[in-house]
Design a protein around this motif. Structure first.
Motif, PDB file in Angstrom:
ATOM      1  N   ARG A  26       0.833  -1.205   0.000  1.00  0.00           N
ATOM      2  CA  ARG A  26       0.000   0.000   0.000  1.00  0.00           C
ATOM      3  C   ARG A  26       0.870   1.258   0.000  1.00  0.00           C
ATOM      4  NH1 ARG A  26      -5.079  -1.423   4.031  1.00  0.00           N
ATOM      5  NH2 ARG A  26      -5.873  -3.149   2.771  1.00  0.00           N
ATOM      6  N   ASP A  27       1.943   1.222   0.746  1.00  0.00           N
ATOM      7  CA  ASP A  27       2.866   2.362   0.722  1.00  0.00           C
ATOM      8  C   ASP A  27       3.441   2.557  -0.674  1.00  0.00           C
ATOM      9  OD1 ASP A  27       2.481   2.871   3.381  1.00  0.00           O
ATOM     10  OD2 ASP A  27       4.266   1.795   4.053  1.00  0.00           O
ATOM     11  N   GLU A  28       3.792   1.455  -1.324  1.00  0.00           N
ATOM     12  CA  GLU A  28       4.360   1.548  -2.664  1.00  0.00           C
ATOM     13  C   GLU A  28       3.344   2.101  -3.660  1.00  0.00           C
ATOM     14  OE1 GLU A  28       7.113  -1.056  -5.735  1.00  0.00           O
ATOM     15  OE2 GLU A  28       6.333  -1.994  -3.911  1.00  0.00           O
ATOM     16  N   TRP A  74       1.697   6.601  -7.237  1.00  0.00           N
ATOM     17  CA  TRP A  74       0.727   7.544  -7.798  1.00  0.00           C
ATOM     18  C   TRP A  74       1.028   8.981  -7.373  1.00  0.00           C
ATOM     19  CZ3 TRP A  74      -1.566   6.037 -11.864  1.00  0.00           C
ATOM     20  CH2 TRP A  74      -1.840   4.679 -12.031  1.00  0.00           C
ATOM     21  N   SER A  75       1.630   9.153  -6.199  1.00  0.00           N
ATOM     22  CA  SER A  75       2.023  10.506  -5.791  1.00  0.00           C
ATOM     23  C   SER A  75       3.068  11.073  -6.742  1.00  0.00           C
ATOM     24  CB  SER A  75       2.568  10.491  -4.358  1.00  0.00           C
ATOM     25  OG  SER A  75       1.548  10.190  -3.433  1.00  0.00           O
ATOM     26  N   ASP A 133      -8.917  10.086  -1.902  1.00  0.00           N
ATOM     27  CA  ASP A 133      -7.736   9.484  -2.519  1.00  0.00           C
ATOM     28  C   ASP A 133      -6.702   9.200  -1.442  1.00  0.00           C
ATOM     29  OD1 ASP A 133      -6.816   9.226  -5.648  1.00  0.00           O
ATOM     30  OD2 ASP A 133      -5.096   9.445  -4.315  1.00  0.00           O
ATOM     31  N   TRP A 134      -5.813   8.238  -1.720  1.00  0.00           N
ATOM     32  CA  TRP A 134      -4.774   7.796  -0.806  1.00  0.00           C
ATOM     33  C   TRP A 134      -3.519   8.659  -0.925  1.00  0.00           C
ATOM     34  CZ3 TRP A 134      -4.216   5.673   3.514  1.00  0.00           C
ATOM     35  CH2 TRP A 134      -3.212   4.761   3.859  1.00  0.00           C
ATOM     36  N   SER A 135      -3.452   9.492  -1.984  1.00  0.00           N
ATOM     37  CA  SER A 135      -2.260  10.288  -2.262  1.00  0.00           C
ATOM     38  C   SER A 135      -2.536  11.766  -2.027  1.00  0.00           C
ATOM     39  CB  SER A 135      -1.809  10.071  -3.712  1.00  0.00           C
ATOM     40  OG  SER A 135      -0.910  11.082  -4.119  1.00  0.00           O
ATOM     41  N   ARG A 156      -8.177   9.328   2.092  1.00  0.00           N
ATOM     42  CA  ARG A 156      -8.757   8.108   2.639  1.00  0.00           C
ATOM     43  C   ARG A 156      -8.177   6.894   1.922  1.00  0.00           C
ATOM     44  NH1 ARG A 156     -10.415  11.393   5.758  1.00  0.00           N
ATOM     45  NH2 ARG A 156     -12.509  11.600   6.670  1.00  0.00           N
ATOM     46  N   ASP A 157      -8.116   5.793   2.650  1.00  0.00           N
ATOM     47  CA  ASP A 157      -7.793   4.487   2.087  1.00  0.00           C
ATOM     48  C   ASP A 157      -9.095   3.885   1.582  1.00  0.00           C
ATOM     49  OD1 ASP A 157      -7.166   1.844   1.580  1.00  0.00           O
ATOM     50  OD2 ASP A 157      -6.300   1.439   3.545  1.00  0.00           O
ATOM     51  N   ALA A 158      -9.164   3.511   0.322  1.00  0.00           N
ATOM     52  CA  ALA A 158     -10.395   2.998  -0.271  1.00  0.00           C
ATOM     53  C   ALA A 158     -10.857   1.707   0.377  1.00  0.00           C
ATOM     54  CB  ALA A 158     -10.204   2.776  -1.772  1.00  0.00           C
TER      55      ALA A 158
END
Length: 257
Positions: A11-13, A18-19, A83-85, A108-110
């Protein structure tokens, strides 16, 4: 399908990947919208499956720079983009300020949004499902977020399946993999693909089966996306346009009872 025991590292990757793409994300056809014909195609798809907004609450998951969020806002939905980014969200918020669009953007984490249960009339996402580490957990989360009678609209594709246009391009010496990315980024993308839940092919029917398993009903698989894809193809180089028109891309709509 991958073992989900390594959720945190992958998830970090995903977030970092995407960032790093956020600053140039909107430069690509198929990400941002570059013609009124494509915009009309998207509005038509949303209207077909979700109807007009009429002030209803919509959650756009993996909203990225806010493209789908803005389409929903155009149609009268009260939109939250998640979005997570943070880098993607910065782009989305800047775009909303420029367009004077009243859209709420949140990190947010989906798969675990922490949003109130039964608070949304509709949920949308584009090109999110293939990135999910634990798809069943995400689908359960989305089910809980919807009000009874609410609808989920997924737009994605079976990108692990090589269509005839891709095979033909490779036959003529084209590069394998995602040849539009820099080599390092392409390798990272392939590494991510190997670790997500749908790590190989992602047929629409497999996605639907997983959605039904958590309680969704009335599935519709819609592959009639020609209005969108033809408009995109007109802005693309030849081989990319041909691949876009022949890939197994689809929309899936399901309902919470």
């Amino acid at each position: 399908m991958s073992d989900v025991s390594s959720n945190y590292s992958i998830r970090d990757e995903i977030r970092e990947f995407w960032s790093e793409r956020a600053a140039t994300f909107d430069e690509s056809v198929g990400h941002e919208i570059f013609s009124e014909a494509e915009r009309a195609g998207w509005h038509g798809l949303i209207r077909k499956h979700l109807g007009e907004g009429q002030g209803r609450a919509a959650l756009d998951l993996a909203s990225g720079t806010g493209v789908i969020s803005h389409l929903m806002n155009d149609m009268g939905y009260r939109v939250t983009g998640a979005d997570w980014s943070e880098a993607m969200l910065e782009q989305a918020r800047a775009k909303a300020r420029k367009r004077q669009a009243d859209i709420r953007f949140i990190m947010r984490d989906a798969e675990n949004t922490a949003e109130p249960r039964q608070s949304y009339d509709v949920i949308t996402n584009r090109h999110l499902v293939w990135t999910l580490v634990d798809a069943p957990a995400a689908f359960r989360e989305w089910f809980e977020l919807l009000k009874p009678g609410g609808k989920l609209l997924i737009v994605d594709g079976n990108m692990g399946r090589k269509g005839w246009a891709t095979r033909l391009r490779l036959l003529f010496g084209g590069k394998p993999g995602n040849h539009r990315l820099a080599p390092g980024m392409a390798e990272r993308l392939e590494r991510i693909r190997e670790q997500v839940y749908f790590s190989g092919q992602m047929p629409a029917e497999d996605v639907v089966a997983a959605l039904l398993a958590v309680g969704f009903v009335n599935p519709v698989i819609d592959r009639r996306l020609g209005a969108i894809h033809w408009a995109q193809a007109r802005k693309m180089p030849f081989w990319r346009a041909l691949e876009r028109l022949t890939q197994d891309r689809f929309a899936i709509c399901v309902t919470k009872p």
